[in-house]
Design a protein around this motif. Structure first.
Motif, PDB file in Angstrom:
ATOM      1  N   PHE A  37      37.103  18.112  25.620  1.00  0.00           N
ATOM      2  CA  PHE A  37      36.557  16.935  26.298  1.00  0.00           C
ATOM      3  C   PHE A  37      37.649  15.890  26.525  1.00  0.00           C
ATOM      4  CE2 PHE A  37      34.302  12.751  25.782  1.00  0.00           C
ATOM      5  CZ  PHE A  37      33.765  12.722  27.051  1.00  0.00           C
ATOM      6  N   MET A  38      38.456  15.619  25.506  1.00  0.00           N
ATOM      7  CA  MET A  38      39.512  14.613  25.638  1.00  0.00           C
ATOM      8  C   MET A  38      40.573  15.052  26.660  1.00  0.00           C
ATOM      9  SD  MET A  38      38.515  12.143  23.847  1.00  0.00           S
ATOM     10  CE  MET A  38      39.944  11.102  24.026  1.00  0.00           C
ATOM     11  N   THR A  39      40.897  16.332  26.697  1.00  0.00           N
ATOM     12  CA  THR A  39      41.849  16.837  27.688  1.00  0.00           C
ATOM     13  C   THR A  39      41.296  16.666  29.095  1.00  0.00           C
ATOM     14  OG1 THR A  39      42.730  18.432  26.105  1.00  0.00           O
ATOM     15  CG2 THR A  39      43.128  18.878  28.442  1.00  0.00           C
ATOM     16  N   CYS A  40      39.996  16.959  29.242  1.00  0.00           N
ATOM     17  CA  CYS A  40      39.354  16.778  30.540  1.00  0.00           C
ATOM     18  C   CYS A  40      39.424  15.314  30.972  1.00  0.00           C
ATOM     19  CB  CYS A  40      37.902  17.252  30.478  1.00  0.00           C
ATOM     20  SG  CYS A  40      37.006  17.042  32.035  1.00  0.00           S
ATOM     21  N   ASN A  44      41.498  13.743  34.256  1.00  0.00           N
ATOM     22  CA  ASN A  44      40.705  13.131  35.320  1.00  0.00           C
ATOM     23  C   ASN A  44      40.731  11.607  35.261  1.00  0.00           C
ATOM     24  OD1 ASN A  44      39.323  15.434  36.799  1.00  0.00           O
ATOM     25  ND2 ASN A  44      38.938  15.958  34.666  1.00  0.00           N
ATOM     26  N   SER A  45      41.841  11.062  34.788  1.00  0.00           N
ATOM     27  CA  SER A  45      42.034   9.597  34.712  1.00  0.00           C
ATOM     28  C   SER A  45      40.873   8.899  34.002  1.00  0.00           C
ATOM     29  CB  SER A  45      42.219   9.008  36.108  1.00  0.00           C
ATOM     30  OG  SER A  45      43.301   9.622  36.752  1.00  0.00           O
ATOM     31  N   PHE A  46      40.363   9.539  32.952  1.00  0.00           N
ATOM     32  CA  PHE A  46      39.284   9.011  32.117  1.00  0.00           C
ATOM     33  C   PHE A  46      38.008   8.734  32.902  1.00  0.00           C
ATOM     34  CE2 PHE A  46      43.162   8.440  29.792  1.00  0.00           C
ATOM     35  CZ  PHE A  46      42.820   8.940  28.555  1.00  0.00           C
ATOM     36  N   ASN A  47      37.785   9.501  33.946  1.00  0.00           N
ATOM     37  CA  ASN A  47      36.536   9.449  34.706  1.00  0.00           C
ATOM     38  C   ASN A  47      35.563  10.412  34.039  1.00  0.00           C
ATOM     39  OD1 ASN A  47      34.427   9.578  36.504  1.00  0.00           O
ATOM     40  ND2 ASN A  47      35.708   9.862  38.316  1.00  0.00           N
ATOM     41  N   SER A  48      34.678   9.888  33.206  1.00  0.00           N
ATOM     42  CA  SER A  48      33.807  10.736  32.394  1.00  0.00           C
ATOM     43  C   SER A  48      32.803  11.529  33.225  1.00  0.00           C
ATOM     44  CB  SER A  48      33.075   9.901  31.349  1.00  0.00           C
ATOM     45  OG  SER A  48      32.269   8.935  31.985  1.00  0.00           O
ATOM     46  N   SER A  49      32.518  11.091  34.437  1.00  0.00           N
ATOM     47  CA  SER A  49      31.555  11.829  35.263  1.00  0.00           C
ATOM     48  C   SER A  49      32.082  13.221  35.625  1.00  0.00           C
ATOM     49  CB  SER A  49      31.207  11.042  36.528  1.00  0.00           C
ATOM     50  OG  SER A  49      32.334  10.907  37.356  1.00  0.00           O
ATOM     51  N   LYS A  50      33.394  13.406  35.600  1.00  0.00           N
ATOM     52  CA  LYS A  50      33.975  14.712  35.909  1.00  0.00           C
ATOM     53  C   LYS A  50      34.025  15.635  34.692  1.00  0.00           C
ATOM     54  CE  LYS A  50      36.675  13.091  39.787  1.00  0.00           C
ATOM     55  NZ  LYS A  50      37.991  13.045  40.428  1.00  0.00           N
TER      56      LYS A  50
END
Length: 95
Positions: A37-40, A44-50
Motif C-alpha cells: 500500500f505504501m509503495t502504491c 502515485n504521488s500519495f493519491n490514495s484513490s489510485k
C-alpha cells in the motif's frame, strides 16, 4: 493575581475514537500488505484513490488478525470493489 478561576471540579475522562485508531501490528502480520500500500501511494504521488485495492486488502488483513473491528467492506467505502466486474457480451454468450 491570577484571572483564571476554577469553578467546580470537572474531570476529563478520555475515550478512544470510534474509528481511526487501532492497535499497532507488533508482530508484523500485515506488514507485507502495508508495504504494498505504501509503495502504491509513493508511486502515485500519495493519491490514495489510485491505491484503493491495496487499501482494501490491508484493512482485510487487519480485520482477519483482530487488529481492528470487523466491519463490512461496503461500510468502509469499498462497495464498488466488492461487486464482480461486468463480463463482456462475448463471454456471456460462451456460458
Amino acid at each position: 493575581m491570577s484571572t483564571a478561576m476554577n469553578f467546580g471540579s470537572k474531570t476529563f475522562t478520555p475515550r478512544a475514537p470510534d474509528k481511526g485508531a487501532f492497535p499497532l501490528d507488533h508482530f508484523g502480520e500485515c506488514k507485507a500488505f502495508k508495504e504494498i500500500f505504501m509503495t502504491c501511494l509513493k508511486n502515485n504521488s500519495f493519491n490514495s484513490s489510485k491505491c484503493r485495492l491495496q487499501s482494501k486488502e490491508y484493512l482485510e488483513c487487519r480485520m482477519q488478525h483482530q487488529l481492528m473491528t470487523q466491519e463490512p467492506l461496503e461500510k468502509l467505502g469499498f462497495k464498488d470493489l466488492m461487486d464482480p466486474p461486468p463480463r463482456p457480451a462475448e463471454e456471456n454468450a460462451k456460458l
